[in-house]
Enzyme design. Structure first.
Site: not given
Length: 524
Positions: A25-26, A28, A47, A70, A280, A398
């Protein structure tokens, strides 16, 4: 005088963190400016996909990898994928841009409010430098913490810091090294060797850390040396032992009572490189069968501390394996590999066993498989013959969306190995934009999409929980060939077994996608 950015780039280059997975983003952009030619920036379109690719890359290489996200919104998008990286113990170094310092307290647009808390408790360490001069040291800490803990770390950096000039004192960070050693002492090794040597019917349980730390072959040597039956710990994200070996007994189920039932009759349960255990389904029962003793060896202090039963030794499993090989006499017997049974068939579509048998018969023996098709796991283990390290990768927590991105990351991290992603149609949608990255960077990976039009694992759980009539379990009408072609990946739809085998035998220099209609099956 060097700038913060120059020092950061030089430190990363010295540490070998020159592949960056990101979606900027800006905030970075100032970090990415003037990036040296030795760096490779791998763009992902979401992301979660970025972190999934980095997770696969880190697991394939065994080294830390840099992730550039970002601020709050972008980092938040990545958190689902981050859960898998935490439990695969992948050393991701996640950096995120922050608003300029005067704007953070004002909560201006794109400010990351309380940035150090955003990724907690997932990140093993998170920080935000108190001033520009502390950025190089903070970045080094993020890298070292990821290496030491084998867990993702998170560093938020205000973007006005990168252009600040620093004095030469900041450059001392460049030469730093931090090393980790967990060698067990002589008394512990002597006691463990005696326990194993005098046990009436010992059993070996191996976890994903064995494969992740390069101990696959040594674990095989130990099992063969002592002629020990081998189970894989529940919910494995890696395969630590050849699954057709004569000593292989299978993957332990992910419930308390079933685990205890499978291990009944063994007086000593030696667990190497695994928590005890990653359950699980909640199936209550005794943690251990009557008359058994469990000893866990792990280099993860957290896994040792939270276990509900047994003895734990926090040490490098590799050192323990070598000590047992040296101290105990051989009981080796000839053990043949077990042949695969005939594949199950279906009428309306291919049975998943037919698909996996086709993969087994047509793909190179050293293929790395990235698997995200939970409802077909019993079919997978019946038909696959995996005899090499780094042959199997599965989402460690998972979290859906791992398969497609991780397959791209594994292929980029190990270009010497063929890579195939075996993905369910439900899972594929969570990381679908990874196809663009695969196409844009010409990553040689085969994606096999098993299409059954439903969330198979969810349907299975609905039965377990007595809720068979819930909505939201069907996903008809998806055509992944058209989706793939839109992202630039050549794609083929197959419905017949001979056609599938024929397509799988072909090769390509870049990515390809094969959609296969399959019958609905359930996990074990």
């Amino acid at each position: 005088m060097p700038t913060v950015r120059q020092l950061a780039h030089e430190f990363l280059e010295r540490r070998g963190l020159t592949t960056i997975f990101g979606n900027p983003g800006s905030n970075e952009l100032p970090f990415l400016a003037d990036l040296p030619d030795s760096f490779r920036y791998v763009l992902g379109l979401h992301e979660g996909v970025v972190v999934g690719m980095a997770d696969g890359y880190a697991q394939a290489t065994g080294r830390p990898v840099l992730v550039n996200l970002h601020a709050a919104a972008g980092s938040g998008n990545a958190m689902g994928a981050l859960t898998n990286a935490v439990y695969s113990r992948s050393p991701l170094v996640i950096t995120a841009g922050q608003q300029v310092r005067p704007a953070i307290g004002l909560e201006a647009m794109l400010a990351n409010v309380e940035a150090t808390q955003l990724m907690r408790p997932l990140a093993g360490w998170s920080g935000e430098p108190s001033c520009a001069a502390d950025v190089p040291r903070s970045l080094a800490q993020a890298v070292f913490e990821a290496e030491l803990q084998r867990r993702p770390t998170y560093l938020s950096v205000p973007y006005d810091d990168w252009a600040v000039e620093l004095d030469t004192n900041a450059a001392v960070t460049l030469a730093r090294t931090v090393r980790r050693g967990l060698s067990p002492d002589e008394a512990h090794l002597r006691e463990l060797a005696e326990q194993v040597g005098t046990a009436r019917n010992p059993v070996l349980v191996l976890g994903g850390d064995i494969d992740a730390t390069g101990l696959f072959d040594r674990a095989v040597a130990l099992a063969e040396h002592l002629d020990l039956p081998v189970w894989v710990a529940p919910s494995p994200h890696r395969l630590p032992f050849p699954n057709r070996h004569g000593l292989f007994r299978g993957v332990l189920p992910a419930g308390i009572a079933p685990v205890s039932g499978r291990l009944a009759g063994h007086d000593l349960i030696l667990v190497l490189g695994a928590p005890v255990f990653r359950y699980h389904q909640h199936v209550p029962g005794p943690y251990l069968p009557e008359g058994s003793r469990l000893v866990q060896v792990t280099d993860d202090p957290g896994a040792a501390a939270r276990a509900p039963m047994g003895e734990a030794l926090v040490a490098d499993p590799g050192a323990v394996i070598e000590a047992l090989l040296a101290r105990l006499p051989s009981r080796r017997q000839a053990r043949d590999f077990v042949p695969n049974p005939p594949a199950e068939t279906a009428e309306a579509a291919l049975h998943p066993e037919q698909v996996f048998a086709a993969l087994r018969d047509t793909q190179p023996a050293d293929t790395s498989y990235v698997v995200e098709s939970t409802s077909t796991n019993s079919a997978w283990w019946r038909q696959m013959d995996l005899r090499h390290d780094s042959s199997y990768f599965f989402p460690a927590s998972g979290g859906l969306g791992f398969g497609l991105p991780a397959a791209v990351g594994v292929a980029m991290g190990r270009p010497d190995r063929p890579v195939a992603g075996v993905i369910g149609d439900g899972s594929a949608n969570y990381g679908i934009t990874a196809l663009w990255t695969a196409a844009n960077y010409a990553v040689p990976v085969t994606f096999v999409i098993l299409r059954n039009g439903t969330y198979g694992a969810l349907r299975w759980f609905a039965g377990l929980l007595g809720t068979p009539d819930v909505p939201g379990t069907d996903i008809p009408g998806l055509d992944f060939t058209r989706i793939a072609e839109g992202y630039g990946v050549p794609a083929t739809a197959v419905t017949e077994l001979d056609e599938l085998r024929s397509v799988l035998k072909t090769t390509t220099d870049g990515p390809r996608l094969i959609q296969v209609d399959t019958q609905l099956t359930t996990p074990e």
